[in-house]
Design a protein around this motif. Structure first.
Motif, PDB file in Angstrom:
ATOM      1  N   GLU A 186       2.928   6.575  -7.340  1.00  0.00           N
ATOM      2  CA  GLU A 186       2.574   6.401  -8.758  1.00  0.00           C
ATOM      3  C   GLU A 186       2.454   7.747  -9.468  1.00  0.00           C
ATOM      4  N   GLU A 187       1.824   8.706  -8.822  1.00  0.00           N
ATOM      5  CA  GLU A 187       1.659  10.030  -9.421  1.00  0.00           C
ATOM      6  C   GLU A 187       3.004  10.729  -9.602  1.00  0.00           C
ATOM      7  N   ALA A 188       3.869  10.610  -8.621  1.00  0.00           N
ATOM      8  CA  ALA A 188       5.172  11.281  -8.673  1.00  0.00           C
ATOM      9  C   ALA A 188       6.093  10.691  -9.728  1.00  0.00           C
ATOM     10  N   LYS A 190       4.541   5.896 -13.029  1.00  0.00           N
ATOM     11  CA  LYS A 190       4.622   4.450 -13.236  1.00  0.00           C
ATOM     12  C   LYS A 190       3.656   3.737 -12.298  1.00  0.00           C
ATOM     13  N   THR A 191       3.368   2.475 -12.621  1.00  0.00           N
ATOM     14  CA  THR A 191       2.594   1.673 -11.675  1.00  0.00           C
ATOM     15  C   THR A 191       3.487   1.345 -10.486  1.00  0.00           C
ATOM     16  N   TYR A 192       2.889   1.248  -9.320  1.00  0.00           N
ATOM     17  CA  TYR A 192       3.637   1.053  -8.074  1.00  0.00           C
ATOM     18  C   TYR A 192       4.642  -0.097  -8.139  1.00  0.00           C
ATOM     19  N   PRO A 193       4.266  -1.295  -8.623  1.00  0.00           N
ATOM     20  CA  PRO A 193       5.244  -2.392  -8.638  1.00  0.00           C
ATOM     21  C   PRO A 193       6.454  -2.131  -9.541  1.00  0.00           C
ATOM     22  N   GLN A 239       0.787  -1.233   0.000  1.00  0.00           N
ATOM     23  CA  GLN A 239       0.000   0.000   0.000  1.00  0.00           C
ATOM     24  C   GLN A 239       0.820   1.286   0.000  1.00  0.00           C
ATOM     25  N   GLY A 240       2.137   1.161   0.200  1.00  0.00           N
ATOM     26  CA  GLY A 240       2.953   2.365   0.230  1.00  0.00           C
ATOM     27  C   GLY A 240       4.305   2.132   0.857  1.00  0.00           C
ATOM     28  N   GLU A 272       1.941   7.107   0.378  1.00  0.00           N
ATOM     29  CA  GLU A 272       0.925   6.171  -0.089  1.00  0.00           C
ATOM     30  C   GLU A 272       1.208   5.765  -1.529  1.00  0.00           C
ATOM     31  N   ARG A 273       0.741   4.603  -1.884  1.00  0.00           N
ATOM     32  CA  ARG A 273       0.937   4.027  -3.214  1.00  0.00           C
ATOM     33  C   ARG A 273       0.554   5.011  -4.326  1.00  0.00           C
TER      34      ARG A 273
END
Length: 65
Positions: A28-30, A33-36, A9-10, A23-24
């Motif tokens: 992703e926004e920064a 990319k997708t979190y993984p 989750q983060g 947070e996830r």
């Protein structure tokens, strides 16, 4: 020193003695990319202005697997 602890989750961060959570969705926004697919080096760049990037970058998806 900066410490990162990843979960699904983060990221829990300790930066210069201050603890906080990224947070996830924020990661992703920064990064765009997708979190993984985000690497630990990319997270360090979000947290610290001039991080010491040593070793090979690791994908969050590999770290949390």
């Amino acid at each position: 020193m900066t410490a990162l602890s990843f979960d699904e989750q983060g990221v829990d961060v300790v930066y210069e003695g201050t603890e906080f959570r990224l947070e996830r969705a924020l990661v992703e926004e920064a990064t765009g990319k997708t979190y993984p697919d985000v690497t630990d080096h990319e997270v360090l760049k979000i947290v610290a202005p001039n991080p010491n990037l040593s070793g090979e970058p690791k994908r969050i998806g590999d770290i949390t697997a």
